[in-house]
Design a protein around this motif. Structure first.
Motif, PDB file in Angstrom:
ATOM      1  N   LEU A 112      -9.589 -10.971  19.246  1.00 15.23           N
ATOM      2  CA  LEU A 112      -9.319 -11.972  19.814  1.00 15.23           C
ATOM      3  C   LEU A 112      -7.872 -12.239  20.286  1.00 15.23           C
ATOM      4  O   LEU A 112      -6.978 -12.576  21.322  1.00 15.23           O
ATOM      5  N   ASP A 113      -7.162 -12.297  18.710  1.00 15.95           N
ATOM      6  CA  ASP A 113      -5.742 -12.040  19.075  1.00 15.95           C
ATOM      7  C   ASP A 113      -4.608 -11.316  20.275  1.00 15.95           C
ATOM      8  O   ASP A 113      -3.364 -11.559  20.720  1.00 15.95           O
ATOM      9  N   THR A 114      -4.970 -10.245  20.625  1.00 15.10           N
ATOM     10  CA  THR A 114      -4.853  -9.462  21.741  1.00 15.10           C
ATOM     11  C   THR A 114      -5.411  -8.600  22.432  1.00 15.10           C
ATOM     12  O   THR A 114      -5.047  -8.207  23.217  1.00 15.10           O
ATOM     13  N   ASN A 115      -6.222 -10.039  22.611  1.00 18.33           N
ATOM     14  CA  ASN A 115      -7.573 -10.150  24.090  1.00 18.33           C
ATOM     15  C   ASN A 115      -7.089 -11.835  24.600  1.00 18.33           C
ATOM     16  O   ASN A 115      -8.210 -11.816  24.783  1.00 18.33           O
ATOM     17  N   PRO A 116      -6.142 -11.824  25.599  1.00 20.02           N
ATOM     18  CA  PRO A 116      -6.215 -13.261  25.887  1.00 20.02           C
ATOM     19  C   PRO A 116      -7.580 -13.676  27.115  1.00 20.02           C
ATOM     20  O   PRO A 116      -8.154 -14.846  27.010  1.00 20.02           O
ATOM     21  N   PRO A 117      -7.509 -12.999  27.797  1.00 21.23           N
ATOM     22  CA  PRO A 117      -8.555 -12.624  28.396  1.00 21.23           C
ATOM     23  C   PRO A 117      -9.892 -13.088  28.062  1.00 21.23           C
ATOM     24  O   PRO A 117     -10.741 -14.213  28.353  1.00 21.23           O
TER      25      PRO A 117
END
Length: 282
Positions: A112-117
């Protein structure tokens, strides 16, 4: 019988539109088309690998291992990871978004940290679930503290946020668009004339769609794909990818002027639509 490379080159020529102009584009009746399909050399090993991949990606780890044993495929399967991934997907599909986010962060915080959408879509779904439960104060607070700042930092998120906030402006519409409950099992009165009018207004269709179970499934698939990618797998089953490729090839053949049997002109698209809608769980 034509070699595999010959058939491949012929098909690529059709798809690219590079057939000799003097010969024109081929026309097929159903018998001829079935005959051409019958010439395809399909490896049983490849078919078995497709089935194994489907069972693995869809979470049927025990069945995947048993199938692999029977067919001689390698079957180094991490049951614990598969079960955790499926538990996370089920949590999202059931509307337990907080639990899903917590479990993902315990599994791998970078997902989740690397996937804002993806994180934004999960937060939007949590807001929808708060609205569904009629917890308006919590919904407003969550939208203010979690979603509004993200929308300000990422303008591409604003349209989705505004659409979701519209559920608060039209509570009756949200209530009756919710397909997780039925009028027969609640004490809700039927919608009034104004709400019924909104139901038939095309502008409100995307807003009502947020309250459908299909929205939960959509976000669950997005999260499942991210987990799979983080674990070194494909983001979807290979079978679903092949069905999409089938639809693309069908469209190219038709647009190029190849005369397919009428039954074949929409088969690929129909299968792809079924896959995208989740009808077959692919």
């Amino acid at each position: 019988m034509a070699s595999t490379s010959t058939r491949h080159n012929a098909r690529m020529a059709v798809l690219s539109g590079n057939l000799p102009s003097s010969g024109g584009l081929p026309q097929f009746d159903q018998r001829q088309w079935d005959g051409e399909l019958g010439k395809a050399d399909i490896s049983k090993h490849d078919l078995n690998a497709l089935v194994f991949d489907y069972l693995l990606i869809e979470g049927f780890s025990d069945a995947a291992v048993e199938f692999a044993r029977e067919t001689g495929l390698p079957h180094d399967v991490d049951h614990e990871k598969i079960q955790e991934r499926m538990a996370i997907r089920e949590a999202v599909e059931d509307g337990r978004v907080e639990e899903a986010v917590r479990r993902v962060n315990e599994l791998d915080p970078e997902i989740l940290d690397t996937n804002p959408p993806l994180l934004f879509h999960l937060h939007l779904l949590r807001l929808i679930e708060l609205i569904r439960s009629d917890d308006i104060d919590s919904a407003l607070s969550f939208a203010t503290t979690e979603l509004a700042p993200r929308g300000a930092q990422n303008p591409e998120f604003l349209a989705d946020l505004e659409r979701t906030m519209a559920l608060l402006a039209f509570p009756d519409l949200a209530r009756f668009a919710d397909d997780s409950v039925s009028l027969a099992t609640t004490n809700r009165p039927p919608p009034d004339a104004d709400t019924l009018a909104l139901f038939h207004d095309p502008a409100f269709v995307p807003i009502m769609a947020l309250m459908r179970r299909s929205q939960r499934i959509k976000v669950a698939k997005e999260l499942n794909a991210a987990i799979l990618e983080s674990q070194g797998h494909g983001m979807e089953t290979k079978l679903s990818g092949l069905v999409r490729l089938m639809a693309w090839g069908e469209e190219k053949l038709v647009s190029s002027g190849v005369g397919l049997p009428i039954e074949e002109t929409t088969k690929g698209r129909a299968w792809a639509d079924a896959v995208l809608s989740g009808e077959f769980g692919l």
